[in-house]
Design a protein around this motif. Structure first.
Motif, PDB file in Angstrom:
ATOM      1  N   SER A  43      51.016 -42.398 -55.523  1.00 51.82           N
ATOM      2  CA  SER A  43      51.389 -41.145 -55.008  1.00 51.82           C
ATOM      3  C   SER A  43      50.977 -40.030 -56.190  1.00 51.82           C
ATOM      4  CB  SER A  43      52.922 -40.855 -54.663  1.00 51.82           C
ATOM      5  OG  SER A  43      53.022 -39.527 -54.360  1.00 51.82           O
ATOM      6  N   SER A  44      50.307 -39.106 -55.729  1.00 48.88           N
ATOM      7  CA  SER A  44      49.810 -38.026 -56.850  1.00 48.88           C
ATOM      8  C   SER A  44      50.882 -37.074 -56.766  1.00 48.88           C
ATOM      9  CB  SER A  44      48.528 -37.423 -56.278  1.00 48.88           C
ATOM     10  OG  SER A  44      47.431 -38.167 -56.409  1.00 48.88           O
ATOM     11  N   TYR A  45      52.108 -37.237 -55.989  1.00 49.96           N
ATOM     12  CA  TYR A  45      53.283 -36.501 -56.173  1.00 49.96           C
ATOM     13  C   TYR A  45      54.266 -37.202 -56.956  1.00 49.96           C
ATOM     14  CZ  TYR A  45      52.361 -32.888 -52.642  1.00 49.96           C
ATOM     15  OH  TYR A  45      51.726 -31.988 -51.902  1.00 49.96           O
ATOM     16  N   GLY A  46      54.069 -38.349 -57.293  1.00 47.33           N
ATOM     17  CA  GLY A  46      54.866 -39.236 -58.380  1.00 47.33           C
ATOM     18  C   GLY A  46      54.194 -38.535 -59.653  1.00 47.33           C
ATOM     19  N   ARG A  47      55.106 -38.927 -60.645  1.00 43.12           N
ATOM     20  CA  ARG A  47      54.682 -38.364 -62.133  1.00 43.12           C
ATOM     21  C   ARG A  47      54.045 -39.638 -62.857  1.00 43.12           C
ATOM     22  NH1 ARG A  47      55.391 -33.969 -64.866  1.00 43.12           N
ATOM     23  NH2 ARG A  47      55.692 -34.050 -67.060  1.00 43.12           N
ATOM     24  N   SER A  48      52.828 -39.740 -62.428  1.00 41.81           N
ATOM     25  CA  SER A  48      52.091 -40.784 -63.239  1.00 41.81           C
ATOM     26  C   SER A  48      51.385 -40.134 -64.262  1.00 41.81           C
ATOM     27  CB  SER A  48      51.156 -41.476 -62.362  1.00 41.81           C
ATOM     28  OG  SER A  48      50.406 -40.476 -61.932  1.00 41.81           O
ATOM     29  N   PRO A 354      50.598 -20.631 -43.228  1.00 45.50           N
ATOM     30  CA  PRO A 354      51.615 -21.646 -44.038  1.00 45.50           C
ATOM     31  C   PRO A 354      52.792 -21.434 -43.798  1.00 45.50           C
ATOM     32  CG  PRO A 354      50.335 -19.399 -45.021  1.00 45.50           C
ATOM     33  CD  PRO A 354      49.725 -19.828 -43.664  1.00 45.50           C
ATOM     34  N   GLN A 355      53.232 -20.083 -42.965  1.00 45.74           N
ATOM     35  CA  GLN A 355      54.594 -20.085 -42.804  1.00 45.74           C
ATOM     36  C   GLN A 355      55.257 -20.919 -41.628  1.00 45.74           C
ATOM     37  OE1 GLN A 355      56.250 -17.730 -44.739  1.00 45.74           O
ATOM     38  NE2 GLN A 355      54.338 -17.259 -45.775  1.00 45.74           N
ATOM     39  N   LEU A 356      54.146 -21.452 -40.821  1.00 47.89           N
ATOM     40  CA  LEU A 356      54.810 -22.720 -40.103  1.00 47.89           C
ATOM     41  C   LEU A 356      54.995 -24.117 -40.450  1.00 47.89           C
ATOM     42  CD1 LEU A 356      52.787 -21.267 -36.941  1.00 47.89           C
ATOM     43  CD2 LEU A 356      54.861 -20.489 -37.284  1.00 47.89           C
ATOM     44  N   GLU A 357      54.474 -24.273 -41.574  1.00 49.96           N
ATOM     45  CA  GLU A 357      54.396 -25.434 -42.119  1.00 49.96           C
ATOM     46  C   GLU A 357      55.528 -25.840 -42.900  1.00 49.96           C
ATOM     47  OE1 GLU A 357      51.617 -27.410 -45.315  1.00 49.96           O
ATOM     48  OE2 GLU A 357      50.582 -26.887 -43.464  1.00 49.96           O
ATOM     49  N   ASP A 358      56.326 -26.780 -42.697  1.00 54.65           N
ATOM     50  CA  ASP A 358      57.310 -27.389 -43.356  1.00 54.65           C
ATOM     51  C   ASP A 358      57.044 -27.833 -44.968  1.00 54.65           C
ATOM     52  OD1 ASP A 358      59.611 -28.685 -44.538  1.00 54.65           O
ATOM     53  OD2 ASP A 358      59.692 -30.120 -42.940  1.00 54.65           O
ATOM     54  N   PRO A 359      57.644 -26.959 -45.681  1.00 56.13           N
ATOM     55  CA  PRO A 359      57.275 -27.256 -47.260  1.00 56.13           C
ATOM     56  C   PRO A 359      57.564 -28.668 -47.875  1.00 56.13           C
ATOM     57  CG  PRO A 359      58.741 -25.265 -47.033  1.00 56.13           C
ATOM     58  CD  PRO A 359      58.344 -25.882 -45.824  1.00 56.13           C
ATOM     59  N   GLN A 360      58.214 -29.424 -47.116  1.00 46.88           N
ATOM     60  CA  GLN A 360      58.525 -30.757 -47.444  1.00 46.88           C
ATOM     61  C   GLN A 360      57.845 -31.874 -46.702  1.00 46.88           C
ATOM     62  OE1 GLN A 360      60.693 -31.301 -49.959  1.00 46.88           O
ATOM     63  NE2 GLN A 360      60.789 -28.864 -50.263  1.00 46.88           N
ATOM     64  N   ASP A 361      57.072 -31.546 -45.881  1.00 45.03           N
ATOM     65  CA  ASP A 361      56.119 -32.184 -45.161  1.00 45.03           C
ATOM     66  C   ASP A 361      54.769 -32.858 -45.973  1.00 45.03           C
ATOM     67  OD1 ASP A 361      54.572 -33.626 -43.111  1.00 45.03           O
ATOM     68  OD2 ASP A 361      54.095 -32.013 -42.209  1.00 45.03           O
ATOM     69  N   ASN A 362      54.909 -33.777 -46.549  1.00 49.87           N
ATOM     70  CA  ASN A 362      53.824 -34.282 -47.383  1.00 49.87           C
ATOM     71  C   ASN A 362      52.932 -35.427 -46.620  1.00 49.87           C
ATOM     72  OD1 ASN A 362      55.339 -33.046 -49.314  1.00 49.87           O
ATOM     73  ND2 ASN A 362      56.202 -34.765 -50.132  1.00 49.87           N
ATOM     74  N   SER A 363      52.927 -35.267 -45.459  1.00 58.26           N
ATOM     75  CA  SER A 363      51.959 -36.335 -44.530  1.00 58.26           C
ATOM     76  C   SER A 363      50.502 -35.509 -44.697  1.00 58.26           C
ATOM     77  CB  SER A 363      52.222 -36.104 -43.181  1.00 58.26           C
ATOM     78  OG  SER A 363      52.313 -34.951 -42.664  1.00 58.26           O
ATOM     79  N   ALA A 364      49.609 -36.772 -45.046  1.00 64.10           N
ATOM     80  CA  ALA A 364      48.150 -36.401 -44.720  1.00 64.10           C
ATOM     81  C   ALA A 364      47.652 -35.231 -45.710  1.00 64.10           C
ATOM     82  CB  ALA A 364      47.720 -36.224 -43.340  1.00 64.10           C
ATOM     83  N   LEU A 365      48.071 -35.291 -47.018  1.00 64.02           N
ATOM     84  CA  LEU A 365      47.533 -34.385 -48.136  1.00 64.02           C
ATOM     85  C   LEU A 365      46.375 -34.960 -48.771  1.00 64.02           C
ATOM     86  CD1 LEU A 365      51.046 -32.826 -49.595  1.00 64.02           C
ATOM     87  CD2 LEU A 365      49.645 -31.960 -47.478  1.00 64.02           C
ATOM     88  N   THR A 381      48.324 -37.734 -50.476  1.00 62.31           N
ATOM     89  CA  THR A 381      48.951 -38.753 -49.854  1.00 62.31           C
ATOM     90  C   THR A 381      48.233 -39.660 -49.021  1.00 62.31           C
ATOM     91  OG1 THR A 381      49.666 -37.380 -48.136  1.00 62.31           O
ATOM     92  CG2 THR A 381      51.244 -37.266 -49.967  1.00 62.31           C
ATOM     93  N   ILE A 382      47.093 -39.405 -48.530  1.00 57.08           N
ATOM     94  CA  ILE A 382      46.286 -40.283 -47.918  1.00 57.08           C
ATOM     95  C   ILE A 382      45.886 -41.632 -48.695  1.00 57.08           C
ATOM     96  CG2 ILE A 382      45.466 -38.141 -46.561  1.00 57.08           C
ATOM     97  CD1 ILE A 382      42.736 -39.113 -48.199  1.00 57.08           C
ATOM     98  N   THR A 383      45.310 -42.751 -47.930  1.00 56.71           N
ATOM     99  CA  THR A 383      44.829 -43.801 -48.286  1.00 56.71           C
ATOM    100  C   THR A 383      43.331 -43.546 -48.483  1.00 56.71           C
ATOM    101  OG1 THR A 383      46.421 -45.234 -47.281  1.00 56.71           O
ATOM    102  CG2 THR A 383      44.279 -46.060 -48.110  1.00 56.71           C
ATOM    103  N   PRO A 384      42.698 -43.877 -49.729  1.00 56.35           N
ATOM    104  CA  PRO A 384      41.168 -43.579 -49.862  1.00 56.35           C
ATOM    105  C   PRO A 384      40.537 -44.255 -48.857  1.00 56.35           C
ATOM    106  CG  PRO A 384      42.380 -43.835 -52.004  1.00 56.35           C
ATOM    107  CD  PRO A 384      43.185 -44.095 -50.937  1.00 56.35           C
TER     108      PRO A 384
END
Length: 405
Positions: A43-48, A354-365, A381-384
Motif C-alpha cells: 500500500s502506498s498509504y503504508g509507510r514503506s 470533493p465535499q461529497l467524498e468521504d476523506p477516509q474512503d481509500n477505495s480505488a485510488l 490502492t489499486i492492483t496494477p
C-alpha cells in the motif's frame, strides 16, 4: 508516423539500467519479491521506505535538459525523443532482412488483446504507409535518441546476429542475462556518426548499413505508455512509449551539448532523494517509474522481471490534472475519479465534488499529488494491470480533505 493524432506527437524513451558493484553494507544479496496487493508494503498509504543506495547494484541514466528546451527545460529525463519519419522508413527492411520472416522482426509477442493495446502499438502502420511495425519503429527511435543524446550505441554485430537468429528460430528466450551490446567502435568513429545522426536522423539507417550492425531492438522491453496531459508542459504534447534495457556495465557516456547539458548515472533511490532535497527536478512520470524500480534493487531481478512482464503488454496512461487547495492532483487510470472521457482534453470538473467524498474512503485510488515542483507523493490502492510493479514511496501525503479530489 501517425499523422492522425490530434493532440500528441509520438515519441519513445529508454530507461537504461547498468550494473556496478553492490555496496558492502547492503543487508541482503537478494531482492524480496514484490508485495502482494493489499499487504502493508504494497500500500502506498503504508509507510514503506526507499532502499538505501548501497542496496542497488545498478544505476539508471538520467539526462538534464537545457534551460532553453521548449519541453520541460532543466528537467532530468530518461534518454528519448520524438519519432522521426526515418524510424518508419522501408529502408529498415534491408537492414533487418535476416529477421523479416519473423513477426515484428523476432520480437517476442505480447499476449495483450489488440483491442486493449495502447493505440500507438495497435495502429496498423501499413495503413499509414509504412511496412515497419510500430513495435520495431518505436524501439529504433529510442535507440537512435539514446545514441544522439548520450553517445550510448546499442547494436548487434554480424557475429551476434547469427546467434540471435538461431535463438529466435529455436524459440528460446533471447534475454536470459542482461545485455552488454554497447558498440565497441573507437571514439572518433562514434563521434563522427553521432554528429551525422544529430544532423539528420535518417543517417542512423546509413550508419547501420555501413557499419553492418543492427539496432538492438531485442534488448528493449516494453515498460509503459505515458501521454502528456493538457496544459502542463507547454503546447507540445507527446504520446511516449517507455522501454527498459539492462546492461552489465555502465558504458562510456556523453551529452550532446545542445538539448542535453549533463548526464548522471545514479541509483533510483539516489535520484528520488536528490529530487526531495531540491537538488534536481524530475517530471511525475520519471518519479513514478523510478519509484517502481525501487522494488527491485538488483539488476538481475530487474532484468528478469522486465523481460518477462513485457509480454503482458501495458496500459495507456493519460494523467488528468486538477488544481485543488493549492496543489495539483493527477489522476491515473483505475482511480475512482478518473473520467471516462479521455479523448485528449479531459479534465476533472464539477462532477467530482470533493465535499461529497468521504476523506477516509481509500477505495480505488491511483493518483499523483503535486504539492509543489519538488514535492510529489503517490496515493495508490489499486492492483496494477499487466503484472506491473507498484511504486515504493518514501513518505505519504496525509489522509485528509486536502488530499481528496
Amino acid at each position: 508516423m501517425n499523422t492522425n493524432l490530434k493532440h500528441w506527437k509520438e515519441a519513445a524513451t529508454l530507461i537504461l539500467a547498468a550494473g556496478h558493484r553492490l555496496g558492502a553494507d547492503c543487508l541482503s544479496a537478494r531482492t524480496p519479491p514484490p508485495a502482494a496487493p493489499g499487504s502493508p508494503l504494497d500500500s502506498s498509504y503504508g509507510r514503506s521506505h526507499l532502499p538505501h543506495k548501497s542496496c542497488f547494484d545498478y544505476d539508471v541514466l538520467l539526462l538534464k535538459r537545457s534551460s532553453k528546451s521548449g519541453f520541460m527545460p532543466n528537467a532530468y529525463v530518461f534518454p528519448g525523443g520524438m519519432v522521426d519519419s526515418s524510424d518508419f522508413s522501408s529502408e529498415w527492411l534491408d537492414i533487418f532482412k535476416s529477421f523479416r520472416t519473423f513477426p515484428n522482426f523476432g520480437l517476442r509477442s505480447v499476449t495483450q488483446p489488440v483491442e486493449t493495446r495502447p493505440p500507438m502499438f495497435a495502429t496498423d502502420r501499413l495503413k499509414l504507409g509504412s511496412p515497419i511495425p510500430g513495435e520495431v519503429a518505436f524501439r529504433i527511435c529510442a535507440l537512435r535518441e539514446t545514441f544522439e543524446e548520450s553517445g550510448v550505441l546499442l547494436v548487434v554485430s554480424k557475429v551476434e546476429e547469427k546467434s540471435l537468429l538461431k535463438s529466435i528460430e529455436d524459440r528460446r528466450a533471447t534475454d536470459q542475462v542482461p545485455h552488454n551490446n554497447v558498440s565497441d567502435l573507437c571514439g572518433s568513429e562514434l563521434t563522427k556518426w553521432r554528429a551525422l545522426v544529430n544532423q539528420n536522423p535518417s543517417n542512423f539507417i546509413r550508419m547501420c548499413r555501413e557499419l553492418e550492425v543492427l539496432p538492438n531492438i531485442w534488448a528493449l522491453h516494453e515498460w509503459g505508455n505515458w501521454l502528456t496531459p493538457t496544459g502542463r508542459y507547454g503546447m507540445t504534447r507527446f504520446d511516449t512509449a517507455f522501454f527498459i534495457c539492462c546492461l552489465q556495465e555502465i558504458p562510456h557516456t556523453l551529452h550532446d551539448e545542445k538539448e542535453i547539458v549533463r548526464y548522471q548515472w545514479s541509483t533510483p533511490s539516489e535520484v528520488l532523494q536528490s529530487y526531495q532535497a531540491r537538488e534536481l527536478w524530475i517530471a511525475p512520470p520519471q518519479f513514478y517509474e523510478l519509484s517502481r524500480m525501487c522494488r527491485l534493487p538488483l539488476l538481475y531481478d530487474l532484468h528478469n522481471f522486465s523481460s518477462q512482464r513485457a509480454t503482458e503488454g501495458c496500459e495507456q496512461w493519460l494523467p488528468v490534472v486538477s488544481l485543488k487547495d493549492e496543489h495539483y492532483i493527477s489522476l491515473l487510470p483505475g482511480d475512482k475519479r478518473y473520467p471516462l472521457d479521455t479523448s485528449g482534453e479531459a479534465e476533472v470538473g464539477a462532477s467530482a465534488d470533493p465535499q461529497l467524498e468521504d476523506p477516509q474512503d481509500n477505495s480505488a485510488l491511483h493518483r499523483i499529488v503535486i504539492v509543489d515542483p519538488s514535492t510529489i507523493t503517490l496515493q495508490i490502492t489499486i492492483t496494477p494491470k499487466y503484472k506491473h510493479l507498484l511504486p515504493v514511496v518514501e513518505q505519504t501525503f496525509p489522509l485528509d480533505s486536502k488530499s481528496q479530489l
